[in-house]
Every structure is written in structure tokens, then in C-alpha cells.
Write an enzyme that holds these catalytic residues in place. Structure first.
Site, mmCIF file in Angstrom:
data_model
loop_
_atom_site.group_PDB
_atom_site.id
_atom_site.type_symbol
_atom_site.label_atom_id
_atom_site.label_comp_id
_atom_site.label_asym_id
_atom_site.label_seq_id
_atom_site.Cartn_x
_atom_site.Cartn_y
_atom_site.Cartn_z
ATOM 1 N N ASP A 169 -58.902 31.990 32.310
ATOM 2 C CA ASP A 169 -58.112 32.610 31.229
ATOM 3 C C ASP A 169 -59.011 32.770 30.007
ATOM 4 O OD1 ASP A 169 -55.979 33.687 29.841
ATOM 5 O OD2 ASP A 169 -54.904 31.801 29.598
ATOM 6 N N GLU A 218 -59.924 14.915 24.047
ATOM 7 C CA GLU A 218 -60.928 14.737 23.004
ATOM 8 C C GLU A 218 -60.707 15.794 21.919
ATOM 9 O OE1 GLU A 218 -65.815 15.249 22.958
ATOM 10 O OE2 GLU A 218 -64.651 15.836 24.711
HETATM 11 P P1 ADP Z 1 -51.941 26.674 24.064
HETATM 12 O O1 ADP Z 1 -51.971 25.961 25.401
HETATM 13 O O2 ADP Z 1 -50.654 26.502 23.342
HETATM 14 O O3 ADP Z 1 -52.387 28.113 24.153
HETATM 15 P P2 ADP Z 1 -54.594 25.833 23.175
HETATM 16 O O4 ADP Z 1 -55.095 24.941 24.255
HETATM 17 O O5 ADP Z 1 -55.155 27.219 23.126
HETATM 18 O O6 ADP Z 1 -53.004 25.882 23.152
HETATM 19 O O7 ADP Z 1 -54.873 25.081 21.799
HETATM 20 C C1 ADP Z 1 -54.348 25.574 20.573
HETATM 21 C C2 ADP Z 1 -55.431 25.643 19.520
HETATM 22 O O8 ADP Z 1 -55.897 24.327 19.254
HETATM 23 C C3 ADP Z 1 -56.667 26.401 19.983
HETATM 24 O O9 ADP Z 1 -56.587 27.771 19.646
HETATM 25 C C4 ADP Z 1 -57.770 25.733 19.244
HETATM 26 O O10 ADP Z 1 -57.912 26.289 17.944
HETATM 27 C C5 ADP Z 1 -57.296 24.302 19.078
HETATM 28 N N1 ADP Z 1 -57.872 23.374 20.085
HETATM 29 C C6 ADP Z 1 -57.704 23.420 21.431
HETATM 30 N N2 ADP Z 1 -58.319 22.403 22.040
HETATM 31 C C7 ADP Z 1 -58.883 21.668 21.056
HETATM 32 C C8 ADP Z 1 -59.674 20.464 21.041
HETATM 33 N N3 ADP Z 1 -59.955 19.789 22.163
HETATM 34 N N4 ADP Z 1 -60.089 20.011 19.851
HETATM 35 C C9 ADP Z 1 -59.794 20.685 18.707
HETATM 36 N N5 ADP Z 1 -59.056 21.786 18.650
HETATM 37 C C10 ADP Z 1 -58.599 22.294 19.812
#
Ligand code: ADP
Length: 295
Positions: A199, A95
Site C-alpha cells: 500500500d 516504536e
Molecule cells: P492509518 O492506519 O489510520 O492510515 P497510519 O499508520 O498511516 O494510520 O498512521 C497515521 C499517521 O501517523 C501517519 O501518517 C504518520 O504521520 C504517523 N505515524 C505512523 N506510524 C508512525 C510511527 N511508528 N511513529 C511516528 N509516527 C507514525
């Protein structure tokens, strides 16, 4: 099939509604994967992370972790849509949640909701499968003995990885000494079994357009809730209102102050294993402080 086609097919199948890609845009802020927002017809949007195909297990564990966190119904979690692989890449689709700055009550809502999340319990520490912390493997074999779990599957595991990566003999010796004395930290404290984000640093939470907290990018397992709190304090800390609300909802044991460094050491060892460099020095000075507390 291209990875883009596989992502569209995965979304279509999971949502039972054909997804036709109109555009995709990169998202910054992640530390490991390539992240993007995909937009289809009628403005349907999803958040996608991509990596090499050998990260498929990592993504499927992430999807299961998000689902388990959502089970607690305590805090908003992005809903995982699908995982898959194609053309040498793997991906997770979830989502898409547009982020907003939050309001005056968001930090305390977050603290209260995290305490509520931690009330979600299980029979044993660990999880039903292994996962990753960053890209480092995180073993989760289930156990009723928290100290053994922490010794073997958390600190000891990272310490041996660091050994394999050539960390100094002094640090190893101190680490093994700490592991042998770990019971001391738990003489008057028996942790509850709590679902953990695993984390929880400032890059892994946000607020939605209703100013409600969201947590994402977890390394889920059942463990001592102090471990999540210790991670929030590792790189600067969250807002005071967050901690005040957590304490009101479920006060921490006074011994948390002593154990905090123990839990932070896990993440610093992991940072050494992921990034190397100065984290070894930081781990060693943490070990010095922890060992100085031992009788
Ligand atoms: P990684 O696994 O590479 O560390 P993240 O899961 O932290 O990546 O996601 C990268 C960035 O994307 C996050 O810092 C956040 O800003 C954005 N993000 C993560 N999940 C969502 C989401 N479900 N919807 C919108 N933006 C998201």
C-alpha cells in the site's frame, strides 16, 4: 479495564519494563484509525493506533507484516510492540519514530532500499495469512501462479466486492473480460516473488531524524514488485531520484509500462469499495485502456 490501561499493560509486558503513562497526544495523517503518541516516565514514547474491537485481526496482521518487512533488513520499519483489545476497542502499539524532512540523498536511498526489500523472496506468492488493504479484506492464499493469484485474489476479489456494492453492469462486464485476458500481460514476463509493502502511497513513508527512509502502514504479501512501484505512481508519484535509484539497483522489465495500469486498477477498485463515488468512473476508464491493449 480501560483501553489506556490495556495499552500500558501491553507495553509493560512486551518490553519487560513497567510503562506508566504521563501523557498522550493525537497524531494526524491517518486514514482509518485514531493515532496517538503515548509518553511514559523517563520520556519513553510509543506510537498507538486504536479502532473498534473488530479490528483486532487487522492490527495483528499489521504487526506481523511489519515484522516480515523488517526481516528483509533493507529499509527502516517501525518495530511492532503489541496488539490488544479492551473496553470495545482494539489497538496496536509500535516504536515511535519522529519524522524529519530528509536530505538530498533520502529519495535515492529510498529507491535503492525498496529494490533491496524486493529482493527478499519466498517460495510462493501470497502470504501465510489474510490481511487488509485499508479496511478491505485482502486474501493471500499462497500460489506459485502469479496470474491466477492476481486474477482471483486481487482484481477478481475487488471486482466482486464492487459488484456487491452496486457498481454498474458495464464495469463488471469489462472487468470480467480483462480477467479472462490477463495472461496476455504476462506472455514475456515472469515476476520474481518479492515481499511487498502492498500500500505504498506517499502517506505511508517518511524519513527519520537521520534522513533514513521509513515505510509503515503496510498490506504485506509476496507478489510482483511492479505492483508496489505502480502504487507509488498512482497519486502523483514519488521523486525522480527515487525511481532512478530503484532502476539502478534492480531495473524494471520494459513491459512494466503496460502492466502498471493493471496494478493501479486494484487500488482504484479498492478505493471504490472503501469510498464509492467517482472511483467507479476512474476504474472503468482504466479498464477501457487495458482492454484496448488486448489482442
Ligand atoms: P492509518 O492506519 O489510520 O492510515 P497510519 O499508520 O498511516 O494510520 O498512521 C497515521 C499517521 O501517523 C501517519 O501518517 C504518520 O504521520 C504517523 N505515524 C505512523 N506510524 C508512525 C510511527 N511508528 N511513529 C511516528 N509516527 C507514525
Amino acid at each position: 479495564m480501560s483501553v489506556t490501561d490495556a495499552i500500558c499493560a501491553g507495553i509493560s509486558q512486551a518490553t519487560q519494563q513497567e510503562f506508566v503513562l504521563e501523557r498522550q497526544a493525537p497524531v494526524g495523517g491517518g486514514s482509518i484509525n485514531t493515532a496517538m503518541v503515548v509518553t511514559g516516565t523517563c520520556g519513553r514514547q510509543f506510537f498507538v493506533k486504536r479502532n473498534a474491537s473488530d479490528k483486532l485481526e487487522m492490527f495483528s496482521a499489521e504487526a506481523e507484516g511489519l515484522a516480515d518487512l523488517a526481516e528483509a533488513r533493507a529499509i527502516r520499519i517501525p518495530e511492532a510492540v503489541c496488539v490488544g483489545e479492551a473496553a470495545g476497542e482494539s489497538f496496536i502499539v509500535m516504536e515511535y519514530i519522529p519524522f524529519a524532512p530528509g536530505n538530498a540523498g533520502s529519495a535515492s536511498d529510498f529507491g535503492r532500499q525498496l529494490a533491496q526489500l524486493h529482493r527478499y523472496s519466498a517460495d510462493k506468492f501470497g502470504w501465510h495469512r489474510d490481511n487488509t488493504i485499508g479496511t478491505t479484506p485482502q486474501p493471500n492464499a499462497q500460489s506459485r501462479d502469479w496470474v491466477a493469484f492476481l486474477r482471483e485474489q486481487r482484481l477478481g476479489f475487488q471486482l466482486e466486492l464492487a459488484h456487491g456494492k452496486g457498481v454498474g453492469a458495464g464495469l463488471l462486464k469489462k472487468g470480467r473480460h480483462l480477467l479472462a485476458g490477463l495472461d496476455f500481460y504476462f506472455e514475456t514476463y515472469t515476476p520474481a516473488v518479492s515481499i511487498l509493502h502492498g500500500d505504498l502511497w506517499s502517506g505511508n513513508y517518511a524519513f527519520d531524524s537521520d534522513s533514513a527512509p521509513i515505510i509503515f502502514d503496510p498490506a504485506v504479501y509476496f507478489g510482483d514488485r511492479e505492483s508496489d512501484l505502480a502504487m507509488t505512481e498512482l497519486f502523483g508519484g514519488f521523486q525522480p531520484a527515487f525511481y532512478a535509484a530503484y532502476e539502478r539497483a534492480w531495473p524494471l522489465d520494459p513491459g512494466y509500462a503496460r502492466r502498471k495500469k493493471l496494478y493501479q486498477l486494484y487500488h482504484i477498485l479498492n478505493h471504490f469499495n472503501l469510498f464509492g463515488g467517482g472511483y467507479a468512473g476512474q476504474a472503468e476508464s482504466m479498464l477501457d485502456e487495458l482492454l484496448a491493449c488486448l489482442p
